[in-house]
Design an enzyme around this catalytic site. Structure first.
Site, mmCIF file in Angstrom:
data_model
loop_
_atom_site.group_PDB
_atom_site.id
_atom_site.type_symbol
_atom_site.label_atom_id
_atom_site.label_comp_id
_atom_site.label_asym_id
_atom_site.label_seq_id
_atom_site.Cartn_x
_atom_site.Cartn_y
_atom_site.Cartn_z
ATOM 1 N N ASP A 29 1.489 11.234 -21.353
ATOM 2 C CA ASP A 29 1.695 12.524 -20.688
ATOM 3 C C ASP A 29 2.305 13.548 -21.647
ATOM 4 O OD1 ASP A 29 1.600 14.266 -18.560
ATOM 5 O OD2 ASP A 29 3.520 13.621 -17.714
ATOM 6 N N HIS A 46 -4.966 17.761 -25.843
ATOM 7 C CA HIS A 46 -5.738 16.548 -25.529
ATOM 8 C C HIS A 46 -6.396 15.984 -26.791
ATOM 9 C CE1 HIS A 46 -4.864 17.136 -21.404
ATOM 10 N NE2 HIS A 46 -5.668 18.162 -21.213
ATOM 11 N N LEU A 140 -6.002 -8.042 -29.140
ATOM 12 C CA LEU A 140 -5.446 -7.164 -28.106
ATOM 13 C C LEU A 140 -6.481 -6.869 -27.017
ATOM 14 C CD1 LEU A 140 -3.182 -5.001 -27.267
ATOM 15 C CD2 LEU A 140 -4.602 -3.363 -28.518
HETATM 16 C C1 IPE Z 1 -1.683 13.986 -20.260
HETATM 17 O O1 IPE Z 1 -1.208 15.238 -20.592
HETATM 18 C C2 IPE Z 1 -3.180 13.907 -20.299
HETATM 19 C C3 IPE Z 1 -3.811 13.715 -18.977
HETATM 20 C C4 IPE Z 1 -3.206 13.708 -17.826
HETATM 21 C C5 IPE Z 1 -5.233 13.515 -18.975
HETATM 22 P P1 IPE Z 1 -1.174 16.426 -19.547
HETATM 23 O O2 IPE Z 1 -2.466 17.145 -19.592
HETATM 24 O O3 IPE Z 1 -0.790 15.942 -18.206
HETATM 25 O O4 IPE Z 1 -0.040 17.327 -20.159
HETATM 26 P P2 IPE Z 1 1.101 18.095 -19.360
HETATM 27 O O5 IPE Z 1 1.791 17.098 -18.484
HETATM 28 O O6 IPE Z 1 0.420 19.168 -18.559
HETATM 29 O O7 IPE Z 1 1.988 18.643 -20.417
HETATM 30 C C1 IPE Z 2 -0.632 11.132 -15.164
HETATM 31 O O1 IPE Z 2 -0.265 12.352 -15.709
HETATM 32 C C2 IPE Z 2 -2.065 10.825 -15.482
HETATM 33 C C3 IPE Z 2 -2.362 10.521 -16.868
HETATM 34 C C4 IPE Z 2 -1.507 10.457 -17.848
HETATM 35 C C5 IPE Z 2 -3.747 10.247 -17.156
HETATM 36 P P1 IPE Z 2 -0.315 13.704 -14.866
HETATM 37 O O2 IPE Z 2 0.127 14.758 -15.784
HETATM 38 O O3 IPE Z 2 -1.653 13.851 -14.237
HETATM 39 O O4 IPE Z 2 0.745 13.413 -13.725
HETATM 40 P P2 IPE Z 2 1.573 14.419 -12.820
HETATM 41 O O5 IPE Z 2 0.588 15.351 -12.180
HETATM 42 O O6 IPE Z 2 2.515 15.156 -13.714
HETATM 43 O O7 IPE Z 2 2.295 13.548 -11.859
HETATM 44 MG MG MG Z 3 0.960 15.714 -17.247
#
Ligand code: IPE
Ligand code: IPE
Ligand code: MG
Length: 255
Positions: A29, A46, A140
């Site tokens: 995240d 990403h 793994l």
């Molecule tokens: C994690 O990073 C990637 C996915 C959920 C696919 P985020 O896209 O959630 O990044 P933040 O949380 O908005 O910073």
């Molecule tokens: C969780 O992250 C999903 C992934 C990392 C793929 P999100 O960024 O989607 O989660 P929330 O919305 O902050 O809970």
């Molecule tokens: Mg996120």
């Protein structure tokens, strides 16, 4: 909470952790916030996140982790802007096309969990190919949670059990914890010992709800694109200090 930059120091001495969790789940995240902090579009976060994923898989192999589950797209992530969803799909395709041969060479077994029905045929084929090609590997196990939601997974398992009961193949009193575990996407995979989430958020966001009943949680104060081996080792260090009791007692004096 203050977020720090990655600690990655190529000159840092290699050290093996004393306790290695068998199964580590990673909630990757913070890509969007990593990009926003640099005034870059979210999709750049990403893209850099894929590089962090490569570092994570390599580090997991080096450390001797047996199962690594990566949360790469949740059932709820469809609610993001269409351009971002498209880019996340593109990056998954790219990762599978670009990295599969190398993962295979490294004896990594790929397993995918999540709902495939509403994915494009192209992605479904790539996921199936990754699993098929690496099925016999013994290193793994990389579990890719893609279009995954734990509540949906549990609902599916309950539905299949209900169908078996309705068809007379199963008695209600035979339904137990083990049977439910065996009907989840993660059947045959041990429960995660450690779940790591980057970005500072402290929630599961529909990741491995059933399987995490006795997992240890480590929340790292870095964004996912900054993840590296040092970050993994710090999470494992923290894990090693935990006292896993599973409802029992450990070395407690007294009555
Ligand atoms: C994690 O990073 C990637 C996915 C959920 C696919 P985020 O896209 O959630 O990044 P933040 O949380 O908005 O910073
Ligand atoms: C969780 O992250 C999903 C992934 C990392 C793929 P999100 O960024 O989607 O989660 P929330 O919305 O902050 O809970
Ligand atoms: Mg996120």
């Amino acid at each position: 909470m203050t977020l720090r930059a990655a600690t990655g120091d190529a000159s840092a001495p290699e050290r093996a952790p004393a306790v290695v969790p068998v199964h580590v789940g990673v909630i990757m995240d913070g890509n969007g916030r990593w990009a926003a902090a640099r005034k870059l579009p979210r999709i750049e976060g990403h893209r850099r996140g894929v590089e962090a994923l490569r570092r994570c898989v390599r580090a997991a192999r080096e450390v001797g982790i047996r199962f690594l589950t990566i949360y790469s797209f949740s059932s709820e992530n469809w609610s993001r802007p269409v351009g971002e969803v498209t880019e996340l799909m593109r990056l998954l395709k790219l990762f599978l096309r670009h990295d599969l041969a190398e993962l295979h060479r490294a004896n990594v077994r790929v397993k995918v969990i999540g709902e495939r029905a509403n994915l494009s045929p192209e992605i479904r084929d790539l996921l199936a190919e990754a699993e098929e090609m690496t099925r016999g590997n013994t290193g793994l196990t990389l579990v890719v949670a893609f279009n995954y939601g734990s509540r949906q997974e549990i609902a599916g398992a309950v539905s299949r059990i209900a169908a078996d009961v309705a068809a007379g193949r199963l008695k209600p009193q035979d339904v137990d914890v083990e049977m439910i575990s065996q009907r989840l996407d993660t059947a045959g995979i041990p429960d995660p010992d450690l779940i790591v989430r980057t970005s500072g958020e402290q929630r599961l966001s529909n990741f491995l709800l059933w399987q995490a009943a006795y997992s240890e949680f480590v929340f790292l104060p870095i964004y996912w694109p900054d993840f590296d081996k040092a970050a993994l080792l710090s999470a494992i260090d923290e894990y090693a200090r935990r006292d896993r009791r599973f409802g029992g007692v450990t070395n407690c004096p007294g009555p």
